[in-house]
Write an enzyme that holds these catalytic residues in place. Sequence first.
Site, PDB file in Angstrom:
ATOM      1  N   HIS A 134       0.870  -1.176   0.000  1.00  0.00           N
ATOM      2  CA  HIS A 134       0.000   0.000   0.000  1.00  0.00           C
ATOM      3  C   HIS A 134       0.915   1.236   0.000  1.00  0.00           C
ATOM      4  O   HIS A 134       2.022   1.187   0.532  1.00  0.00           O
ATOM      5  CB  HIS A 134      -0.835  -0.048   1.282  1.00  0.00           C
ATOM      6  N   ASP A 211       3.324  -4.574   8.100  1.00  0.00           N
ATOM      7  CA  ASP A 211       2.092  -3.798   7.973  1.00  0.00           C
ATOM      8  C   ASP A 211       0.916  -4.768   8.102  1.00  0.00           C
ATOM      9  O   ASP A 211       0.607  -5.516   7.175  1.00  0.00           O
ATOM     10  CB  ASP A 211       2.101  -3.092   6.605  1.00  0.00           C
ATOM     11  N   GLN A 214      -4.241  -5.106   7.058  1.00  0.00           N
ATOM     12  CA  GLN A 214      -5.257  -6.014   6.511  1.00  0.00           C
ATOM     13  C   GLN A 214      -5.162  -7.398   7.150  1.00  0.00           C
ATOM     14  O   GLN A 214      -5.730  -8.359   6.637  1.00  0.00           O
ATOM     15  CB  GLN A 214      -5.093  -6.150   4.988  1.00  0.00           C
ATOM     16  N   LYS A 237     -10.308  -0.647  10.392  1.00  0.00           N
ATOM     17  CA  LYS A 237     -10.461  -1.874   9.588  1.00  0.00           C
ATOM     18  C   LYS A 237     -10.760  -3.072  10.483  1.00  0.00           C
ATOM     19  O   LYS A 237     -10.925  -4.185  10.020  1.00  0.00           O
ATOM     20  CB  LYS A 237      -9.192  -2.127   8.774  1.00  0.00           C
ATOM     21  N   CYS A 375      -4.789   2.601  -3.624  1.00  0.00           N
ATOM     22  CA  CYS A 375      -3.540   3.058  -2.989  1.00  0.00           C
ATOM     23  C   CYS A 375      -2.405   2.062  -3.221  1.00  0.00           C
ATOM     24  O   CYS A 375      -1.571   1.834  -2.327  1.00  0.00           O
ATOM     25  CB  CYS A 375      -3.709   3.318  -1.504  1.00  0.00           C
TER      26      CYS A 375
HETATM   27  N1  PLP Z   1      -1.596  -0.816   4.682  1.00  0.00           N
HETATM   28  C1  PLP Z   1      -2.535  -1.518   4.055  1.00  0.00           C
HETATM   29  C2  PLP Z   1      -2.225  -2.891   3.564  1.00  0.00           C
HETATM   30  C3  PLP Z   1      -3.793  -0.976   3.848  1.00  0.00           C
HETATM   31  O1  PLP Z   1      -4.736  -1.686   3.200  1.00  0.00           O
HETATM   32  C4  PLP Z   1      -4.067   0.329   4.320  1.00  0.00           C
HETATM   33  C5  PLP Z   1      -5.369   0.950   4.084  1.00  0.00           C
HETATM   34  O2  PLP Z   1      -6.092   0.595   3.184  1.00  0.00           O
HETATM   35  C6  PLP Z   1      -3.048   1.011   4.995  1.00  0.00           C
HETATM   36  C7  PLP Z   1      -1.827   0.408   5.159  1.00  0.00           C
HETATM   37  C8  PLP Z   1      -3.257   2.380   5.524  1.00  0.00           C
HETATM   38  O3  PLP Z   1      -4.250   2.397   6.488  1.00  0.00           O
HETATM   39  P1  PLP Z   1      -4.774   3.788   7.037  1.00  0.00           P
HETATM   40  O4  PLP Z   1      -5.288   4.565   5.870  1.00  0.00           O
HETATM   41  O5  PLP Z   1      -5.828   3.404   8.007  1.00  0.00           O
HETATM   42  O6  PLP Z   1      -3.617   4.436   7.680  1.00  0.00           O
END
Ligand code: PLP
Length: 417
Positions: A134, A211, A214, A237, A375
């Site tokens: 992401h 990270d 998800q 999430k 993203c």
């Molecule tokens: N990492 C992953 C894999 C994501 O899917 C997302 C959000 O869709 C993020 C990071 C970033 O999350 P946030 O926008 O809540 O900071």
Amino acid sequence: MNDAATIATRAETFDVEAIRVEFPILATEMQGRPLVYLDSAASTQKPRAVIDALARVYEADYANIHRGIYDLSQRASAMHDEARRKVERFINARDWREIVFTRNATEAINLVAQCFTAAKLGPGDEILVSEMEHHANIVPWQMIAEAKGAKVVAAPVTDAGELDLEAFERLIKPETRMIATVWVSNVLGTINPVTEIVGLAKAHGIPVLIDAAQAVQHLPVDVQTLDADFIVFSGHKLYGPSGVGVLWGKAAHLDAMPPYQGGGDMIERVSFSGTTWNEIPFKFEAGTPDIAGIIALGAAIDFVERIGIEAIARHEAELLGYGTRAIQQVPGLRLIGTAPEKASVLTFTLEGAHPQDIGMMLDLDGIAIRTGHHCAMPLHERFGLSASARASFGVYNTTGDIDALTKSLHRVAGMFQ
Ligand code: PLP
């Protein structure tokens, strides 16, 4: 027995209809149709327990925390601190001091980049990520790399959407200062072999951030067993409110790191001749936090634990299997991400139809999916795409939701082909 009947039988102890009742928004309509919410990877809907927890704090328990001597402030402080303990238990952290509340996963990654990794970087150094990250796990590293003359290197992804682990290992070099990879891809659904990734990082003596944005809502997460250096995720999430995220880091790292932002709460003593920092995790929590949001995140964790993350994972795996078989019958549909180890995400393109058009047509049927690059522009480029459509499932989705999606997709395919 057909697929739907099999799922219904197995679901005897997992009552999805009872769970749906806990989510008021699922009873609403979209475009005059019952809402079919298939965008949980972007953000999950909120159960009554979380909504009530938020309202209750503001109605009965709200005051600023860690400051007031009066009862209300003490109560709010205790509830806030208890939420941190819930996060600690949920991810099996060794110590509540390893849990830092942030705004979201994005802020947690930026914090690590700026306060941990930046100081270790010099010209020619590298940060290793993967092609399936992401943007939140790419751009913060690019920003510090640019400032230090270092670079971000991306390990390749196979056609099935799996991390090429051999190539990943080859890209670990003496110049590699940090490894940062996603546990579950928000586009491909791929569940990465994080145990192996952490093992490789350790074998080379390189710190690793995972990270888990998800992951926490789909899989059991045990930070002590995984033994990474940092793990990040977002509350929104995980059936919790937006505005709250979590950075878990090893206490020794957090202790050694400089603060992220300056202000109230993060100090021990302030004077014009010099200021000293508070202990972890408060050193990284400058200013008034999202008090009610943090308490409601605790309620979200209670909700998930009441159902059980394993039961949620089983339900979602069955939906994923059912959905994969169903949408592949749609003429012209190309599934992006076919790894054997997958979480409940179905990303696809449809011949002749722009993903935007698919999203708009489905919206008319009351079906909410995500369209665009999610993203993850570099990943889309890897698959020769500028955009895709994504249906993602959560604890409250049913085979009926998938049937509605499939029916709508057949209609769209008929119109555009
Ligand atoms: N990492 C992953 C894999 C994501 O899917 C997302 C959000 O869709 C993020 C990071 C970033 O999350 P946030 O926008 O809540 O900071």
